[in-house]
Design a protein around this motif. Structure first.
Motif, PDB file in Angstrom:
ATOM      1  N   VAL A  31       0.836  -1.202   0.000  1.00 36.79           N
ATOM      2  CA  VAL A  31       0.000   0.000   0.000  1.00 36.79           C
ATOM      3  C   VAL A  31       0.874   1.257   0.000  1.00 36.79           C
ATOM      4  O   VAL A  31       0.533   2.270  -0.620  1.00 36.79           O
ATOM      5  CB  VAL A  31      -0.956  -0.012   1.213  1.00 36.79           C
ATOM      6  CG1 VAL A  31      -1.899   1.192   1.167  1.00 36.79           C
ATOM      7  CG2 VAL A  31      -1.775  -1.295   1.238  1.00 36.79           C
ATOM      8  N   HIS A  32       2.013   1.197   0.678  1.00 32.79           N
ATOM      9  CA  HIS A  32       2.937   2.327   0.740  1.00 32.79           C
ATOM     10  C   HIS A  32       3.434   2.706  -0.658  1.00 32.79           C
ATOM     11  O   HIS A  32       3.491   3.897  -1.002  1.00 32.79           O
ATOM     12  CB  HIS A  32       4.119   1.949   1.641  1.00 32.79           C
ATOM     13  CG  HIS A  32       5.266   2.903   1.606  1.00 32.79           C
ATOM     14  ND1 HIS A  32       5.196   4.198   2.101  1.00 32.79           N
ATOM     15  CD2 HIS A  32       6.546   2.751   1.145  1.00 32.79           C
ATOM     16  CE1 HIS A  32       6.372   4.797   1.941  1.00 32.79           C
ATOM     17  NE2 HIS A  32       7.197   3.947   1.365  1.00 32.79           N
ATOM     18  N   LEU A  33       3.781   1.718  -1.465  1.00 30.84           N
ATOM     19  CA  LEU A  33       4.327   1.986  -2.791  1.00 30.84           C
ATOM     20  C   LEU A  33       3.253   2.048  -3.875  1.00 30.84           C
ATOM     21  O   LEU A  33       3.396   2.773  -4.854  1.00 30.84           O
ATOM     22  CB  LEU A  33       5.368   0.916  -3.163  1.00 30.84           C
ATOM     23  CG  LEU A  33       6.655   0.918  -2.350  1.00 30.84           C
ATOM     24  CD1 LEU A  33       7.534  -0.265  -2.738  1.00 30.84           C
ATOM     25  CD2 LEU A  33       7.418   2.229  -2.528  1.00 30.84           C
ATOM     26  N   GLY A  34       2.188   1.273  -3.698  1.00 30.36           N
ATOM     27  CA  GLY A  34       1.185   1.175  -4.757  1.00 30.36           C
ATOM     28  C   GLY A  34      -0.050   2.014  -4.576  1.00 30.36           C
ATOM     29  O   GLY A  34      -0.840   2.157  -5.506  1.00 30.36           O
ATOM     30  N   GLY A  35      -0.253   2.575  -3.379  1.00 31.55           N
ATOM     31  CA  GLY A  35      -1.434   3.384  -3.130  1.00 31.55           C
ATOM     32  C   GLY A  35      -2.633   2.538  -2.720  1.00 31.55           C
ATOM     33  O   GLY A  35      -2.534   1.315  -2.551  1.00 31.55           O
ATOM     34  N   ALA A  40      -9.303  -7.701  -2.577  1.00 30.61           N
ATOM     35  CA  ALA A  40      -9.171  -8.682  -3.660  1.00 30.61           C
ATOM     36  C   ALA A  40      -7.832  -8.518  -4.374  1.00 30.61           C
ATOM     37  O   ALA A  40      -7.165  -9.505  -4.710  1.00 30.61           O
ATOM     38  CB  ALA A  40     -10.324  -8.530  -4.649  1.00 30.61           C
ATOM     39  N   GLU A  41      -7.422  -7.266  -4.608  1.00 32.80           N
ATOM     40  CA  GLU A  41      -6.132  -7.024  -5.260  1.00 32.80           C
ATOM     41  C   GLU A  41      -4.972  -7.465  -4.363  1.00 32.80           C
ATOM     42  O   GLU A  41      -3.970  -7.997  -4.835  1.00 32.80           O
ATOM     43  CB  GLU A  41      -6.014  -5.543  -5.611  1.00 32.80           C
ATOM     44  CG  GLU A  41      -6.948  -5.132  -6.752  1.00 32.80           C
ATOM     45  CD  GLU A  41      -7.088  -3.624  -6.883  1.00 32.80           C
ATOM     46  OE1 GLU A  41      -7.436  -3.166  -7.990  1.00 32.80           O
ATOM     47  OE2 GLU A  41      -6.841  -2.903  -5.885  1.00 32.80           O
ATOM     48  N   LEU A  42      -5.104  -7.251  -3.060  1.00 37.55           N
ATOM     49  CA  LEU A  42      -4.075  -7.709  -2.131  1.00 37.55           C
ATOM     50  C   LEU A  42      -4.001  -9.230  -2.107  1.00 37.55           C
ATOM     51  O   LEU A  42      -2.916  -9.819  -2.026  1.00 37.55           O
ATOM     52  CB  LEU A  42      -4.364  -7.172  -0.729  1.00 37.55           C
ATOM     53  CG  LEU A  42      -4.122  -5.675  -0.519  1.00 37.55           C
ATOM     54  CD1 LEU A  42      -4.678  -5.225   0.826  1.00 37.55           C
ATOM     55  CD2 LEU A  42      -2.637  -5.352  -0.618  1.00 37.55           C
ATOM     56  N   VAL A  88      -8.318  -0.341   0.830  1.00 31.69           N
ATOM     57  CA  VAL A  88      -7.363  -0.264   1.923  1.00 31.69           C
ATOM     58  C   VAL A  88      -6.406   0.877   1.595  1.00 31.69           C
ATOM     59  O   VAL A  88      -5.723   0.844   0.565  1.00 31.69           O
ATOM     60  CB  VAL A  88      -6.597  -1.588   2.096  1.00 31.69           C
ATOM     61  CG1 VAL A  88      -5.592  -1.477   3.245  1.00 31.69           C
ATOM     62  CG2 VAL A  88      -7.566  -2.743   2.329  1.00 31.69           C
ATOM     63  N   ALA A  89      -6.362   1.891   2.456  1.00 28.66           N
ATOM     64  CA  ALA A  89      -5.532   3.068   2.219  1.00 28.66           C
ATOM     65  C   ALA A  89      -4.721   3.371   3.474  1.00 28.66           C
ATOM     66  O   ALA A  89      -5.041   2.922   4.570  1.00 28.66           O
ATOM     67  CB  ALA A  89      -6.393   4.275   1.842  1.00 28.66           C
ATOM     68  N   LEU A  90      -3.671   4.141   3.307  1.00 27.52           N
ATOM     69  CA  LEU A  90      -2.846   4.532   4.443  1.00 27.52           C
ATOM     70  C   LEU A  90      -3.582   5.531   5.320  1.00 27.52           C
ATOM     71  O   LEU A  90      -4.298   6.410   4.821  1.00 27.52           O
ATOM     72  CB  LEU A  90      -1.535   5.145   3.947  1.00 27.52           C
ATOM     73  CG  LEU A  90      -0.619   4.185   3.190  1.00 27.52           C
ATOM     74  CD1 LEU A  90       0.466   4.956   2.460  1.00 27.52           C
ATOM     75  CD2 LEU A  90      -0.014   3.151   4.118  1.00 27.52           C
ATOM     76  N   ALA A  91      -3.411   5.409   6.616  1.00 27.66           N
ATOM     77  CA  ALA A  91      -4.061   6.316   7.559  1.00 27.66           C
ATOM     78  C   ALA A  91      -3.428   7.700   7.470  1.00 27.66           C
ATOM     79  O   ALA A  91      -2.206   7.833   7.521  1.00 27.66           O
ATOM     80  CB  ALA A  91      -3.946   5.761   8.973  1.00 27.66           C
ATOM     81  N   GLU A  92      -4.266   8.717   7.346  1.00 27.14           N
ATOM     82  CA  GLU A  92      -3.742  10.079   7.201  1.00 27.14           C
ATOM     83  C   GLU A  92      -3.020  10.551   8.455  1.00 27.14           C
ATOM     84  O   GLU A  92      -2.078  11.343   8.381  1.00 27.14           O
ATOM     85  CB  GLU A  92      -4.876  11.045   6.854  1.00 27.14           C
ATOM     86  CG  GLU A  92      -5.475  10.809   5.469  1.00 27.14           C
ATOM     87  CD  GLU A  92      -6.522  11.842   5.117  1.00 27.14           C
ATOM     88  OE1 GLU A  92      -6.709  12.796   5.913  1.00 27.14           O
ATOM     89  OE2 GLU A  92      -7.154  11.704   4.048  1.00 27.14           O
ATOM     90  N   GLY A 113       4.827  11.369   5.473  1.00 31.15           N
ATOM     91  CA  GLY A 113       4.089  10.218   5.942  1.00 31.15           C
ATOM     92  C   GLY A 113       4.297   9.009   5.058  1.00 31.15           C
ATOM     93  O   GLY A 113       4.992   9.061   4.033  1.00 31.15           O
ATOM     94  N   LEU A 114       3.699   7.900   5.457  1.00 32.09           N
ATOM     95  CA  LEU A 114       3.697   6.718   4.611  1.00 32.09           C
ATOM     96  C   LEU A 114       3.097   7.073   3.251  1.00 32.09           C
ATOM     97  O   LEU A 114       2.227   7.933   3.140  1.00 32.09           O
ATOM     98  CB  LEU A 114       2.895   5.607   5.276  1.00 32.09           C
ATOM     99  CG  LEU A 114       3.569   4.911   6.455  1.00 32.09           C
ATOM    100  CD1 LEU A 114       2.547   4.107   7.262  1.00 32.09           C
ATOM    101  CD2 LEU A 114       4.692   4.001   5.974  1.00 32.09           C
ATOM    102  N   GLY A 115       3.568   6.395   2.226  1.00 24.57           N
ATOM    103  CA  GLY A 115       3.136   6.720   0.874  1.00 24.57           C
ATOM    104  C   GLY A 115       3.969   7.824   0.243  1.00 24.57           C
ATOM    105  O   GLY A 115       3.697   8.244  -0.879  1.00 24.57           O
TER     106      GLY A 115
END
Length: 414
Positions: A31-35, A40-42, A88-92, A113-115
């Motif tokens: 998620v950090h690199l791909g957004g 299902a994608e994971l 699923v997204a990174l927490a702001e 931040g992450l991402g």
């Protein structure tokens, strides 16, 4: 992107806890690199079953690292048919790091931040006559400024810092940064002493960090062999070979600015003569275009002000290409990324640089070579410093958060 979900081996052999932590790290990095992505994608990317993926998402959510929500609406607010897939997204308001990009005449400090999201950045001058402790104290003040804007309770995972010089990999000691006048300086210790807190601090050469960022989320994504050539008064290179950063036994690999270019050339501050840096470094370019010596630290901005190149830049562009040919012959990269003031130089004289490369590069490595601008613009090195500081958290989210100090963040913000 396919992800290896094989279990990590620990000191006591493969075990369930090691597998769980490995999978948490794999998911967070995805998620950090791909957004933002769906479960299902994971599931497809990690090769695990749906229930395991669900458990990992739940745990990362409980750690405050990710959030789960509906997919955003399309144009005009329309959604596709059927129930929207949770994303699923990174927490702001999750963990963050402070990235420090130290140059010769200025320093950029950012809360990231992450991402790779830059939430806030500040700049400060660097006095060329200042002692290392004075530079460190100034950086510490800027660190406090960006930490003050962090969400309440968000943990500071670490500080990552780039340095234009030779940085010892084992402990972050700057063995030599000639354009700063530093010999055997420990800026990490200086900054922590000025801050009065104990947080993880990591340091590396600026070009190495540019290569790290461009390989992970810039123009080098999916490229296993890449060289980032940085112009930051001096000249250095970060090398990615076979998908791995090439650091050398002590961490000093990539000092291409001190390859001999002209044995009868000018004296170099390193003690040698006719180094590549003396021909295409900031001082040589500034002299060629009549730029004041005290402006060499912002040479990229000066070059950006030209719509067409001054005649003297054609010769320097060709010399840059000739010097790059030695690097290309030695490492056979697929992409050479031109960062720092070379980014502006490439915009002005791309044909001269290419001609210099073609003049001295062997035909075989030339066949697959691409000269490129940084995909991350002027932020390659800054984001590389952030990636370095985030790595412990990405490698083991549970241990990384335990090491992160929400208390330190609060103290610095107070």
């Amino acid at each position: 992107m396919a992800v290896d979900a094989a279990p990590r081996r620990t000191g006591t052999g493969t075990n369930q806890e090691g597998v769980r932590r490995h999978n948490l790290a794999t998911m967070l990095r995805q998620v950090h690199l791909g957004g933002p992505t769906s479960r299902a994608e994971l599931t497809a990317a990690m090769g695990l079953n749906r229930s395991t993926i669900g458990g990992l998402v739940t745990e990362l959510t409980s750690l405050g690292l990710v959030t789960v929500g509906s997919a955003p609406a399309g144009p005009g607010g329309a959604r596709g048919a059927g129930r929207p897939s949770p994303r699923v997204a990174l927490a702001e308001a999750g963990p963050y790091v402070v990235a420090v990009d130290l140059g010769v005449d200025q320093v950029v400090v950012a809360r990231v931040g992450l991402g790779g999201v830059v939430h806030e950045r500040v700049r400060g001058p660097v006095d060329p006559d200042a002692e290392a402790w004075q530079v460190g104290a100034g950086i510490a003040a800027l660190v406090r400024r960006v930490v003050r804007g962090a969400p309440a309770g968000a943990p500071l995972a670490g500080i990552g810092m780039s340095v234009p010089g030779l940085v010892r990999r084992s402990d972050g000691l700057v063995r030599l940064a000639p354009n700063l006048g530093w010999v055997d300086v420990s800026p990490g210790s200086i900054i922590l002493a000025a801050l009065g807190v104990d947080v993880p601090v990591s340091l590396a050469n600026d070009a190495d960090l540019g290569a790290l960022a461009e390989h992970g989320r810039g123009v080098g994504v999916g490229i296993d062999d890449l060289i980032f050539v940085s112009g930051n008064v001096g000249v250095g290179a970060g090398v990615v070979a076979g998908g791995q950063r090439l650091e050398g036994s002590g961490g000093y690999a990539g000092e291409v600015g001190h390859m001999v270019f002209d044995p009868e050339g000018r004296d170099c501050h390193c003690g040698s003569r006719g180094c590549f840096e003396t021909e295409v470094g900031a001082h040589a370019i500034a002299e060629a275009i009549g730029c004041p010596v005290d402006a060499v630290g912002s040479l990229g901005d000066v070059l950006d002000g030209y719509a067409t190149p001054p005649p003297a830049l054609h010769r320097i562009g060709h010399q840059l290409g000739e010097g790059l040919s030695g690097i290309v012959n030695a490492f056979n990269p697929q992409v050479v990324v031109l960062g720092g003031y070379f980014r502006a130089l490439h915009r002005l004289v791309p044909g001269d640089i290419a001609a210099g490369v073609h003049a001295r590069t062997l035909p075989a490595p030339l066949e697959s070579l691409v000269l490129s601008q940084p995909g991350l613009g002027a932020d390659s090195i800054l984001l590389g410093a952030a990636e370095m500081a985030l790595e412990p958290l990405l490698a083991d989210p549970v241990a990384g958060l335990q090491a992160s100090l929400a208390e330190a963040s609060s103290r610095l913000a107070g």
